[in-house]
Write a protein that holds these residues in place. Structure first.
Motif, mmCIF file in Angstrom:
data_model
loop_
_atom_site.group_PDB
_atom_site.id
_atom_site.type_symbol
_atom_site.label_atom_id
_atom_site.label_comp_id
_atom_site.label_asym_id
_atom_site.label_seq_id
_atom_site.Cartn_x
_atom_site.Cartn_y
_atom_site.Cartn_z
ATOM 1 N N UNK A 1 -131.871 48.340 53.401
ATOM 2 C CA UNK A 1 -130.386 48.652 54.151
ATOM 3 C C UNK A 1 -130.717 48.480 55.637
ATOM 4 N N UNK A 2 -131.933 48.652 56.163
ATOM 5 C CA UNK A 2 -132.200 49.709 57.869
ATOM 6 C C UNK A 2 -131.773 47.776 58.390
ATOM 7 N N UNK A 3 -132.526 46.646 57.931
ATOM 8 C CA UNK A 3 -133.177 45.568 58.193
ATOM 9 C C UNK A 3 -131.153 44.499 58.868
ATOM 10 N N UNK A 4 -130.379 45.231 57.447
ATOM 11 C CA UNK A 4 -129.204 44.388 57.438
ATOM 12 C C UNK A 4 -128.602 44.945 58.489
ATOM 13 N N UNK A 5 -128.033 46.412 58.609
ATOM 14 C CA UNK A 5 -127.559 47.211 59.847
ATOM 15 C C UNK A 5 -127.748 47.111 61.180
ATOM 16 N N UNK A 6 -129.486 46.648 61.264
ATOM 17 C CA UNK A 6 -129.342 46.721 62.773
ATOM 18 C C UNK A 6 -129.127 45.449 63.226
ATOM 19 N N UNK A 7 -129.397 44.406 62.560
ATOM 20 C CA UNK A 7 -129.014 43.105 62.807
ATOM 21 C C UNK A 7 -127.066 42.761 63.187
ATOM 22 N N UNK A 8 -126.720 43.858 62.747
ATOM 23 C CA UNK A 8 -125.081 43.808 63.015
ATOM 24 C C UNK A 8 -125.081 44.563 64.765
ATOM 25 N N UNK A 9 -126.368 45.904 64.966
ATOM 26 C CA UNK A 9 -125.940 46.218 65.646
ATOM 27 C C UNK A 9 -126.183 45.374 66.965
ATOM 28 N N UNK A 10 -126.815 44.209 67.315
ATOM 29 C CA UNK A 10 -127.543 43.717 67.575
ATOM 30 C C UNK A 10 -126.354 42.795 67.899
#
Length: 320
Positions: free
Chosen positions: A47-56
């Motif tokens: 989940x953290x990887x998916x969310x961090x891709x949106x933060x970028x």
């Protein structure tokens, strides 16, 4: 106020396979002054990887982990997100549900027409694998408070636009509840706001609630019974505080729902505890209590005899 900031708060747990679509629906909003606070409840997937891709992609997304000292659960994550939020308005969104692209613009426009309220409610779509997407209309009602007390839950979490200061004043969600979070906060909000809210029955449905199949009825029944043991005393005391104790009678609808759909998946001890709490707080009278008590005992005897007969037959078949 022109162009107010809206805080969208999303709790999530092991939703890497779903949360991307939810965040896409936020990113697609035509109203651009928002922040989206995602709070992870201890996921073990990516989940953290998916969310961090949106933060970028977009700095309006924020990602946090639920503090270890806070109770596990969606309500705890929502409240933590609320404590971090800076918006004038707040929307809670589950990590498998969606906002349609006009949702924020629609809600801010409608709320500005009735700006002196504490919260505003909008219709939604309900989406299921079998029936596709359908509008869940909110009926006109003389009292939505009575409806919610009667287990007539007309809307879900993401249907409500909250005035942030009011929401923080009533301290958000009750974190002790594993279920019944929506009826609890909305009943409390109706009482605390003294009915300073508005339901836009005829507005466009602007969000999508995705129905998920109930896979483990035994576990759900345990959670449901635990929640009822908290919910019934809280609701009764709340109604007493607001001099509406006479309305507690409506709460028996929760007992009806539990015994119609879930009691057979739970233990005798838990079922008797549920029945006892409704009687202890005078939601049901002694006649109803003993009728239900006797009927439940008869069910247990019948179930035992049926199971014994079935086991005997199984043994006979096995020995053929």
């Amino acid at each position: 106020m022109n162009n107010p900031l809206v805080s969208i708060i999303i709790p999530t747990y092991n939703r890497a396979h779903l949360i991307g679509e939810t965040l896409d629906s936020v990113l697609a909003q035509t109203y651009e002054n928002w922040e989206c606070i995602i709070v992870d409840d201890g996921s073990t997937d990516n989940t953290s990887e998916v969310v961090n891709s949106y933060i970028q992609k977009d700095g309006r997304f924020q990602f946090y982990y639920r503090p270890i000292e806070k109770i596990k659960g969606a309500s705890s994550c929502r409240n933590f997100g609320l404590s971090l939020s800076k918006g004038v308005f707040v929307i809670f969104l589950d990590s498998d549900d969606l906002l349609l692209e006009y949702c924020l613009a629609n809600r801010i426009s409608k709320a500005s027409e009735k700006s002196d309220l504490n919260f505003w409610v909008f219709p939604m779509f309900v989406e299921s694998e079998n029936q596709g997407r359908k509008i869940k209309e909110i009926p006109f009602s003389k009292s939505y408070l009575i409806d919610f007390l009667s287990y007539k839950i007309h809307w879900q979490t993401m249907c409500t636009l909250w005035e942030a200061n009011f929401l923080k004043k009533i301290k958000g969600f009750n974190e002790l509840y594993p279920r019944l979070n929506d009826p609890e906060i909305h009943i409390r909000a109706m009482l605390e706001s003294k009915n300073r809210f508005f339901v836009f029955n005829d507005a466009l449905a602007d969000s999508v609630y995705k129905v998920t199949l109930l896979r483990d009825r035994c576990e759900f029944s345990k959670i449901y019974s635990t929640s009822l043991l908290l919910f019934i005393p809280d609701m009764t005391n709340m109604l007493r505080d607001h001099k509406l104790l006479q309305e507690r009678k409506h709460l028996k609808a929760y007992l009806r729902d539990y015994f119609v759909g879930f009691f057979r998946y739970n233990s005798r001890k838990r079922n008797f505890s549920v029945l006892n709490i409704f009687y202890a707080f005078r939601i049901i009278n002694i006649v109803t209590y003993y009728k239900l008590h006797i009927n439940y005992c008869l069910f247990l005897v019948f179930n035992y005899l049926t199971r014994k007969t079935r086991n005997k037959l199984d043994n006979q078949v096995t020995n053929l």
